[in-house]
Design a protein around this motif. Structure first.
Motif, short mmCIF file in Angstrom:
data_model
loop_
_atom_site.label_atom_id
_atom_site.label_comp_id
_atom_site.label_asym_id
_atom_site.label_seq_id
_atom_site.Cartn_x
_atom_site.Cartn_y
_atom_site.Cartn_z
N LYS A 120 0.83 -1.22 0.00
CA LYS A 120 0.00 0.00 0.00
C LYS A 120 0.86 1.26 0.00
CE LYS A 120 -4.51 -1.58 1.41
NZ LYS A 120 -5.73 -1.28 2.18
N GLU A 121 2.02 1.23 0.67
CA GLU A 121 2.94 2.36 0.58
C GLU A 121 3.39 2.56 -0.86
OE1 GLU A 121 5.18 2.27 4.96
OE2 GLU A 121 6.06 1.25 3.22
N ARG A 122 3.70 1.47 -1.50
CA ARG A 122 4.17 1.53 -2.89
C ARG A 122 3.08 2.09 -3.80
NH1 ARG A 122 7.75 -3.20 -5.60
NH2 ARG A 122 8.08 -2.26 -7.64
N ALA A 123 1.86 1.59 -3.64
CA ALA A 123 0.76 2.07 -4.47
C ALA A 123 0.51 3.56 -4.24
CB ALA A 123 -0.51 1.27 -4.15
N PRO A 134 -4.34 13.29 -7.37
CA PRO A 134 -4.73 13.99 -6.14
C PRO A 134 -5.01 12.98 -5.03
CG PRO A 134 -6.52 14.05 -7.76
CD PRO A 134 -5.32 13.48 -8.46
N TYR A 135 -4.85 13.42 -3.79
CA TYR A 135 -5.04 12.49 -2.68
C TYR A 135 -6.45 11.91 -2.65
CZ TYR A 135 -0.49 13.05 -0.51
OH TYR A 135 0.85 13.01 -0.25
N GLU A 136 -7.40 12.65 -3.15
CA GLU A 136 -8.77 12.13 -3.22
C GLU A 136 -8.82 10.86 -4.07
OE1 GLU A 136 -13.24 13.52 -4.75
OE2 GLU A 136 -11.52 14.88 -4.92
N ASP A 137 -8.11 10.87 -5.22
CA ASP A 137 -8.10 9.69 -6.09
C ASP A 137 -7.29 8.55 -5.48
OD1 ASP A 137 -9.57 11.24 -7.78
OD2 ASP A 137 -8.08 11.36 -9.38
N VAL A 138 -6.17 8.91 -4.83
CA VAL A 138 -5.35 7.88 -4.16
C VAL A 138 -6.17 7.18 -3.09
CG1 VAL A 138 -3.26 7.42 -2.83
CG2 VAL A 138 -3.22 9.16 -4.64
N ALA A 139 -6.92 7.97 -2.32
CA ALA A 139 -7.76 7.41 -1.25
C ALA A 139 -8.83 6.49 -1.82
CB ALA A 139 -8.40 8.55 -0.46
N GLN A 140 -9.41 6.89 -2.95
CA GLN A 140 -10.43 6.04 -3.57
C GLN A 140 -9.82 4.74 -4.07
OE1 GLN A 140 -12.80 7.92 -6.66
NE2 GLN A 140 -13.17 5.96 -7.67
N ALA A 141 -8.63 4.82 -4.67
CA ALA A 141 -7.98 3.63 -5.21
C ALA A 141 -7.64 2.63 -4.11
CB ALA A 141 -6.73 4.02 -5.99
N LEU A 142 -7.28 3.13 -2.94
CA LEU A 142 -6.83 2.25 -1.85
C LEU A 142 -7.90 2.02 -0.80
CD1 LEU A 142 -3.19 3.58 -1.35
CD2 LEU A 142 -3.96 1.61 -2.68
N ALA A 148 -4.88 8.99 5.80
CA ALA A 148 -4.09 7.76 5.82
C ALA A 148 -3.17 7.69 4.60
CB ALA A 148 -5.01 6.55 5.86
N CYS A 149 -3.66 8.14 3.45
CA CYS A 149 -2.85 8.11 2.23
C CYS A 149 -1.68 9.08 2.32
CB CYS A 149 -3.71 8.42 1.01
SG CYS A 149 -4.85 7.08 0.61
N ARG A 150 -1.92 10.25 2.91
CA ARG A 150 -0.82 11.20 3.11
C ARG A 150 0.26 10.59 4.01
NH1 ARG A 150 -2.04 16.45 1.50
NH2 ARG A 150 -4.24 16.77 0.96
N GLN A 151 -0.18 9.85 5.01
CA GLN A 151 0.78 9.20 5.90
C GLN A 151 1.57 8.12 5.17
OE1 GLN A 151 -1.82 7.92 9.05
NE2 GLN A 151 -1.69 9.88 10.16
N LEU A 152 0.88 7.36 4.29
CA LEU A 152 1.56 6.33 3.51
C LEU A 152 2.63 6.94 2.60
CD1 LEU A 152 -1.37 3.99 2.39
CD2 LEU A 152 0.49 3.39 3.94
N VAL A 153 2.26 8.02 1.91
CA VAL A 153 3.21 8.66 0.99
C VAL A 153 4.39 9.24 1.76
CG1 VAL A 153 3.51 10.55 -0.67
CG2 VAL A 153 1.46 9.12 -0.76
N SER A 154 4.11 9.86 2.89
CA SER A 154 5.18 10.44 3.71
C SER A 154 6.12 9.35 4.22
CB SER A 154 4.57 11.20 4.89
OG SER A 154 5.59 11.69 5.74
N ARG A 155 5.55 8.25 4.70
CA ARG A 155 6.37 7.15 5.20
C ARG A 155 7.19 6.52 4.08
NH1 ARG A 155 2.63 4.86 8.17
NH2 ARG A 155 1.99 3.21 6.74
#
Length: 304
Positions: A120-123, A134-142, A148-155
């Protein structure tokens, strides 16, 4: 962008889905399977119910890749020796210097860094940082919150971001280093080789247990220079060596009976020295090199 009332949204998106899947999986065969699975799900869906077709296809493809990554992880537990993403022969186009920063997202060294991340970090990282979703689309995909997606990208960024991950030398510098490397190999000079390598250089060789390859990652300038001078020189002695654009960078292939038996590419540090030597010898991973692909650095799309 999808244009024209008669355009097929899936076919319009196919190259970008393939680019996404290859970066996620590191294998063109697996990427093609993920895109085909996406197509089958697209075919079985009532199109009128889909508000954003691009987002829908991206979500489906991402989840197909996440499923494939779970299966790949189980296989790699038993993989013999270091694992390197499948190399692609990439058409450099008329001007290979265009958009070097974006082109780095296809390099073998960068894809290898992505292996450090959870699926999920990779995705999240690929969707956001490579494809600019946009984070909205990333959130929908995952199927996660935007937070949570911002945290994944940051990590993910903390895991893989260092100066070298974003550095792609100019084509002229790549050619100079490749020529100097070949000259050093031919001469067997460890001093010449050492001058090209960073202090922390690593040598990765992927034979997959099918052909002879070093079973571990070598680290350090002295050890890598000695191995290349003594072993690679002997292995390549007299074999045809041809230049090849591999994953967006200048590399080379070694032939035997007109077949590619080795593909080599480099990663570079900020000073332009070689900090990764990546050698693929697994024959299953070399078949794709006979089918050049075209890469659009702007969109991340891949065409076969």
């Amino acid at each position: 962008m999808m244009t024209g009332p008669d355009s097929d949204p899936f076919e319009t998106m196919r190259p970008r889905l393939l680019g996404l899947a290859y970066r996620m999986l590191g294998s063109m065969a697996d990427a093609e399977d993920a895109v085909q699975d996406t197509f089958l799900k697209w075919q079985g869906t009532e199109k009128a119910s889909i508000a954003n077709r691009e987002a829908f296809l991206t979500t489906v493809c991402t989840n197909c890749c996440l499923d494939a990554l779970k299966a790949a992880h189980r296989k790699r537990v038993d993989y013999v020796g270091p694992w390197i993403p499948e190399p692609l022969q990439v058409d450099a186009g008329s001007d290979p210097e265009i958009d070097l920063e974006r082109a780095q997202s296809l390099t073998t060294a960068f894809l290898l860094l992505l292996e450090r991340l959870s699926p999920k970090e990779r995705a999240a990282y690929v969707l956001r940082e490579v494809f600019g979703k946009p984070y909205e689309d990333v959130a929908q995909a995952l199927d996660l919150s935007e937070t949570a997606c911002r945290q994944l990208v940051s990590r993910a960024g903390r895991h893989i971001q260092n100066p070298a991950t974003r550095f792609v030398p100019t084509p002229d510098h790549q050619q100079q280093m490749l020529s100097a490397f070949l000259n050093a190999v031919e001469s067997g000079s460890t001093d010449q080789l050492s001058g090209l390598l960073s202090e922390t250089v690593q040598f990765h060789s992927d034979g997959g247990g099918k052909v002879a390859a070093l079973g571990r990652v070598l680290e350090g300038r002295d050890e890598v220079a000695k191995y290349v001078a003594q072993i690679i020189r002997r292995l390549w002695g007299g074999a045809p060596v041809l230049p090849c654009f591999i994953n967006g960078l200048r590399g080379l292939v070694v032939l035997e009976d007109m077949r590619v038996v080795t593909a080599l590419t480099f990663g570079y540090d900020e000073d332009g020295r070689i900090d990764r030597i990546l050698v693929v010898r697994n024959p299953d991973k070399l078949r794709q090199l006979a089918r050049p692909v075209r890469h659009d650095p702007e969109s991340g799309a891949l065409w076969q």
